[in-house]
Design a protein around this motif. Structure first.
Motif, PDB file in Angstrom:
ATOM      1  N   LYS A   1       0.857  -1.184   0.000  1.00  0.00           N
ATOM      2  CA  LYS A   1       0.000   0.000   0.000  1.00  0.00           C
ATOM      3  C   LYS A   1       0.888   1.228   0.000  1.00  0.00           C
ATOM      4  N   LEU A   2       0.661   2.127  -0.932  1.00  0.00           N
ATOM      5  CA  LEU A   2       1.483   3.330  -1.033  1.00  0.00           C
ATOM      6  C   LEU A   2       1.074   4.334   0.038  1.00  0.00           C
ATOM      7  N   ILE A   3       2.049   4.778   0.830  1.00  0.00           N
ATOM      8  CA  ILE A   3       1.855   5.868   1.776  1.00  0.00           C
ATOM      9  C   ILE A   3       2.782   6.987   1.321  1.00  0.00           C
ATOM     10  N   ILE A   4       2.194   8.046   0.798  1.00  0.00           N
ATOM     11  CA  ILE A   4       2.961   9.121   0.163  1.00  0.00           C
ATOM     12  C   ILE A   4       3.104  10.300   1.124  1.00  0.00           C
ATOM     13  N   TYR A   5       4.337  10.782   1.250  1.00  0.00           N
ATOM     14  CA  TYR A   5       4.626  11.964   2.065  1.00  0.00           C
ATOM     15  C   TYR A   5       4.941  13.092   1.099  1.00  0.00           C
ATOM     16  N   GLN A   6       3.980  14.001   0.929  1.00  0.00           N
ATOM     17  CA  GLN A   6       4.235  15.158   0.071  1.00  0.00           C
ATOM     18  C   GLN A   6       4.957  16.229   0.869  1.00  0.00           C
ATOM     19  N   VAL A   7       6.042  16.732   0.320  1.00  0.00           N
ATOM     20  CA  VAL A   7       6.795  17.769   1.014  1.00  0.00           C
ATOM     21  C   VAL A   7       7.133  18.891   0.037  1.00  0.00           C
ATOM     22  N   PHE A   8       6.887  20.129   0.487  1.00  0.00           N
ATOM     23  CA  PHE A   8       7.270  21.267  -0.341  1.00  0.00           C
ATOM     24  C   PHE A   8       8.751  21.513  -0.104  1.00  0.00           C
TER      25      PHE A   8
ATOM     26  N   LEU B   1      -6.133  14.058   2.950  1.00  0.00           N
ATOM     27  CA  LEU B   1      -6.886  15.078   3.689  1.00  0.00           C
ATOM     28  C   LEU B   1      -6.223  16.443   3.595  1.00  0.00           C
ATOM     29  N   GLU B   2      -4.965  16.473   3.152  1.00  0.00           N
ATOM     30  CA  GLU B   2      -4.253  17.734   2.927  1.00  0.00           C
ATOM     31  C   GLU B   2      -3.341  17.577   1.719  1.00  0.00           C
ATOM     32  N   ASN B   3      -3.153  18.664   1.002  1.00  0.00           N
ATOM     33  CA  ASN B   3      -2.061  18.788   0.035  1.00  0.00           C
ATOM     34  C   ASN B   3      -1.780  20.278  -0.137  1.00  0.00           C
ATOM     35  N   HIS B   4      -0.903  20.631  -1.074  1.00  0.00           N
ATOM     36  CA  HIS B   4      -0.485  22.036  -1.175  1.00  0.00           C
ATOM     37  C   HIS B   4      -1.613  22.965  -1.625  1.00  0.00           C
ATOM     38  N   ASP B   5      -2.647  22.417  -2.260  1.00  0.00           N
ATOM     39  CA  ASP B   5      -3.762  23.243  -2.721  1.00  0.00           C
ATOM     40  C   ASP B   5      -4.825  23.461  -1.647  1.00  0.00           C
ATOM     41  N   GLU B   6      -4.903  22.546  -0.690  1.00  0.00           N
ATOM     42  CA  GLU B   6      -6.020  22.549   0.256  1.00  0.00           C
ATOM     43  C   GLU B   6      -5.644  23.209   1.575  1.00  0.00           C
ATOM     44  N   GLN B   7      -6.681  23.618   2.300  1.00  0.00           N
ATOM     45  CA  GLN B   7      -6.456  24.234   3.606  1.00  0.00           C
ATOM     46  C   GLN B   7      -6.065  23.178   4.645  1.00  0.00           C
ATOM     47  N   ARG B   8      -5.222  23.600   5.571  1.00  0.00           N
ATOM     48  CA  ARG B   8      -4.768  22.712   6.634  1.00  0.00           C
ATOM     49  C   ARG B   8      -5.945  22.321   7.541  1.00  0.00           C
ATOM     50  N   ILE B   9      -5.944  21.052   7.967  1.00  0.00           N
ATOM     51  CA  ILE B   9      -6.998  20.547   8.844  1.00  0.00           C
ATOM     52  C   ILE B   9      -7.142  21.412  10.093  1.00  0.00           C
ATOM     53  N   ALA B  10      -6.003  21.768  10.700  1.00  0.00           N
ATOM     54  CA  ALA B  10      -6.017  22.503  11.969  1.00  0.00           C
ATOM     55  C   ALA B  10      -6.238  23.998  11.793  1.00  0.00           C
ATOM     56  N   SER B  11      -6.380  24.457  10.544  1.00  0.00           N
ATOM     57  CA  SER B  11      -6.587  25.887  10.303  1.00  0.00           C
ATOM     58  C   SER B  11      -7.994  26.296  10.730  1.00  0.00           C
ATOM     59  N   ASP B  12      -8.186  27.610  10.850  1.00  0.00           N
ATOM     60  CA  ASP B  12      -9.506  28.146  11.192  1.00  0.00           C
ATOM     61  C   ASP B  12     -10.515  27.892  10.078  1.00  0.00           C
ATOM     62  N   PHE B  13     -10.053  27.523   8.908  1.00  0.00           N
ATOM     63  CA  PHE B  13     -10.935  27.351   7.754  1.00  0.00           C
ATOM     64  C   PHE B  13     -11.405  25.903   7.571  1.00  0.00           C
ATOM     65  N   PHE B  14     -10.821  24.969   8.341  1.00  0.00           N
ATOM     66  CA  PHE B  14     -11.208  23.549   8.230  1.00  0.00           C
ATOM     67  C   PHE B  14     -11.885  23.185   9.553  1.00  0.00           C
TER      68      PHE B  14
ATOM     69  N   MET C   1      -2.068   9.700   1.080  1.00  0.00           N
ATOM     70  CA  MET C   1      -1.045  10.755   1.069  1.00  0.00           C
ATOM     71  C   MET C   1      -1.272  11.725   2.223  1.00  0.00           C
ATOM     72  N   ILE C   2      -0.180  12.155   2.861  1.00  0.00           N
ATOM     73  CA  ILE C   2      -0.265  13.262   3.809  1.00  0.00           C
ATOM     74  C   ILE C   2       0.696  14.367   3.353  1.00  0.00           C
ATOM     75  N   TYR C   3       0.439  15.578   3.846  1.00  0.00           N
ATOM     76  CA  TYR C   3       1.241  16.740   3.478  1.00  0.00           C
ATOM     77  C   TYR C   3       2.088  17.157   4.672  1.00  0.00           C
ATOM     78  N   PHE C   4       3.354  17.399   4.431  1.00  0.00           N
ATOM     79  CA  PHE C   4       4.312  17.617   5.521  1.00  0.00           C
ATOM     80  C   PHE C   4       3.803  18.658   6.525  1.00  0.00           C
ATOM     81  N   GLY C   5       3.891  18.316   7.794  1.00  0.00           N
ATOM     82  CA  GLY C   5       3.347  19.163   8.847  1.00  0.00           C
ATOM     83  C   GLY C   5       1.969  18.721   9.301  1.00  0.00           C
ATOM     84  N   GLN C   6       1.236  18.041   8.434  1.00  0.00           N
ATOM     85  CA  GLN C   6      -0.089  17.528   8.795  1.00  0.00           C
ATOM     86  C   GLN C   6       0.004  16.619  10.022  1.00  0.00           C
ATOM     87  N   GLU C   7       1.104  15.845  10.076  1.00  0.00           N
ATOM     88  CA  GLU C   7       1.276  14.873  11.152  1.00  0.00           C
ATOM     89  C   GLU C   7       1.567  15.527  12.505  1.00  0.00           C
TER      90      GLU C   7
END
Length: 565
Positions: free
Chosen positions: A6-13, A351-364, A387-393
């Motif tokens: 199973k692919l677990i992808i860590y997206q990092v800017f 649940l997150e990527n570079h286009d989407e708002q952060r889960i913990a943000s005031d907007f999610f 996939m998760i986006y770096f910092g999401q964890e």
């Protein structure tokens, strides 16, 4: 297509990961705010990333793109600031398809070598490499300094008197100068000049793009005449197809393992149908992941276009976001996967990527714990990639006002900046966790546990899936609007998974229909020992078609009960 893993992808800017500057200023340049480098992905860093259960790293923003930083000393042509978003520039305004972004190099002349070393280091750490392929548009001042011998630069032979020609690489607005509805000087002595104007990347075929357009990019021509009913000229093969195949083969030769193809649906499926098999013939292991947002095109881009996986944005992501925020019922999760019509194993969950708002943000949801049920569902409900986006964890909030990117709940992709949780985690490359808060450590521990379960449990990576929601509507002790439950099975291992989107703990009684016992071949028994993989605790449950299975689930929590049959 079957994957044992199973692919677990860590997206990092990439340029943000290693930046240690805790004092970044709004709209600061590279000298003021600093910039992370490829070298920051040390063996230690990669080892720590792998601990999350990660199998692949998507290094976002490694190919050279337009920037306001002056690299003319290295024979890189400067970009006019009017057509660069932010001081650092967008990684999706590619300026040279054959080069590495100089910002992320320790020594700019050695940037390609440094990338090759990064790929080798990543592989040595037991991880695979994903990079972006951006096929739909390029920077307005595209110019390749690294064009390989025997290849011709994009637009070099275009007939700019034609608005459309299958032999052209760009679309033109003949006899018209670009008149952008934005600041065409942006602090420069002279306004940006473009004559004739070229069509803008988001299919704007006039000379007047505005601030909400992808004004920093120009659209590539794959043989579709959009201004005349979308008629296609694919024979002979359009020149752009040949050039883009060369680019794919060039990066494939750098030992990358996958391409995430930006806005793939804005490029005709016929191109992918032609190009992907040719790349895979030379590099059979390569994966192609498509950013496609139109569900009506999903089957087309998978079957005809030959993609391995598609983004599940308008399906599962949007559904889980709405359920987590309390805008929708958990029953919508069932509808979401059923609407895919059998291709759910080919979708990339996130649940997150570079286009989407952060889960913990005031907007999610404003609280990273509230998304843990969604994380369990997203990671565990099928065999497809997660996939998760770096910092999401760590519960990164993304609530900075960085510059071009305002306070919008997203981590900037346009500015030089530093990500607070990542900087704390890295702690000057020690990764000792000393600077992380108690909550950040707690969120990380949950992510590491859930993602490791998803990657290591064969019932999730390879097993069968059975949605239990239809048997639990109007349940005695089960709120189908706030809880979601399903089974996974591989050989004699059964996972009973249930999550709670509610803000209070619940005692649930879940019905397992007779069909589940038949379909999954589950032996009926009044007492089974079950281990909760999230906590290690053992409890006794029954698995019977005429008696509900009872257990408790915490606030914004879940249970992954493993049973040996």
């Amino acid at each position: 297509m079957k994957n044992e893993e199973k692919l677990i992808i860590y997206q990092v800017f990439t340029r943000l990961f290693g930046n240690n500057n805790s004092g970044c200023i709004n709209n600061g340049d590279i000298h003021t705010n600093g910039c992370g480098k490829m070298a920051d992905f040390t063996p230690k860093a990669l080892k720590e990333i792998k601990k999350l259960g990660t199998t692949h790293i998507w290094y976002t923003g490694v190919i050279e793109h337009a920037t306001q930083t002056d690299y003319s000393a290295y024979h890189i042509h400067p970009d006019h600031p009017a057509i660069v978003k932010g001081k650092a520039g967008s990684p999706y305004a590619i300026k040279d398809y054959y080069d590495i972004d100089p910002d992320i190099a320790t020594r700019v002349p050695e940037r390609m070598k440094e990338f090759e070393q990064l790929v080798a280091r990543t592989h040595k750490a037991g991880l695979k490499v994903i990079i972006d392929f951006v096929p739909n548009h390029v920077a307005r001042q595209y110019h390749s300094d690294a064009q390989p011998d025997g290849t011709v630069e994009l637009g070099a032979n275009d007939d700019m008197t034609c608005s459309f020609s299958p032999y052209n690489n760009f679309y033109y607005i003949p006899q018209s100068e670009l008149r952008g509805q934005f600041d065409m000087k942006a602090g420069a002595d002279e306004a940006y000049k473009e004559y004739p104007a070229k069509a803008t990347g988001n299919n704007r075929f006039d000379a007047y793009p505005n601030i909400s357009d992808w004004y920093e990019t120009i659209k590539l021509n794959y043989g579709v005449d959009y201004q005349n009913g979308g008629t296609c000229s694919f024979s002979p093969i359009p020149d752009t197809w040949l050039k883009m195949l060369d680019i794919l083969l060039f990066w494939s030769s750098k030992q990358v393992d996958a391409f995430r193809c930006d806005m793939a649906e804005m490029v005709p499926v016929e191109f992918w149908e032609w190009a992907i098999p040719q790349v895979k013939e030379a590099y059979p292991h390569l994966l192609f992941i498509a950013e496609v947002y139109n569900p009506d095109e999903y089957h087309n881009y998978l079957q005809r276009g030959r993609f391995d996986y598609l983004y599940d944005k308008v399906g599962l992501y949007d559904t889980l976001r709405n359920v987590s925020c309390g805008y929708d019922s958990a029953t919508a999760i069932t509808r979401s996967w059923q609407n895919l019509g059998g291709i759910e194993k080919r979708m990339l969950n996130f649940l997150e990527n570079h286009d989407e708002q952060r889960i913990a943000s005031d907007f999610f949801v404003g609280n990273p714990y509230k998304a843990i049920p969604a994380l369990i569902v997203s990671a565990c409900m099928n065999t497809n990639p997660m996939m998760i986006y770096f910092g999401q964890e760590f519960g990164e909030m993304g609530m900075d006002t960085e510059g071009f990117s305002g306070r919008d709940g997203r981590t900037t992709i346009f500015d030089y900046w530093s990500v607070d949780t990542i900087r704390r985690w890295r702690n000057e490359g020690t990764f000792d966790g000393k600077l992380l808060t108690k909550e950040q450590k707690s969120i990380y521990a949950l992510y590491r546990t859930i993602l490791t379960i998803a990657s290591q449990e064969k019932a999730i990576a390879q097993g069968l899936f059975f949605d239990l929601m239809y048997a639990n509507q109007n349940g005695w002790r089960f709120n189908e609007h706030k809880q979601y439950t399903f089974l996974r099975k591989y050989n004699n291992e059964l996972l009973f998974i249930a999550v709670n989107f509610d803000n209070q703990p619940v005692d649930v009684a879940i019905n397992i229909p007779s069909h589940a016992f038949d379909f999954l071949q589950i032996p009926q028994m009044d007492v089974y020992k079950a281990t909760d993989l999230l906590t290690g605790k053992v409890e006794e449950i029954c698995l019977l078609p005429y008696k509900a299975t009872e257990f408790s689930i915490g606030t914004y929590g879940g249970k992954i009960l493993k049973i040996k049959l």
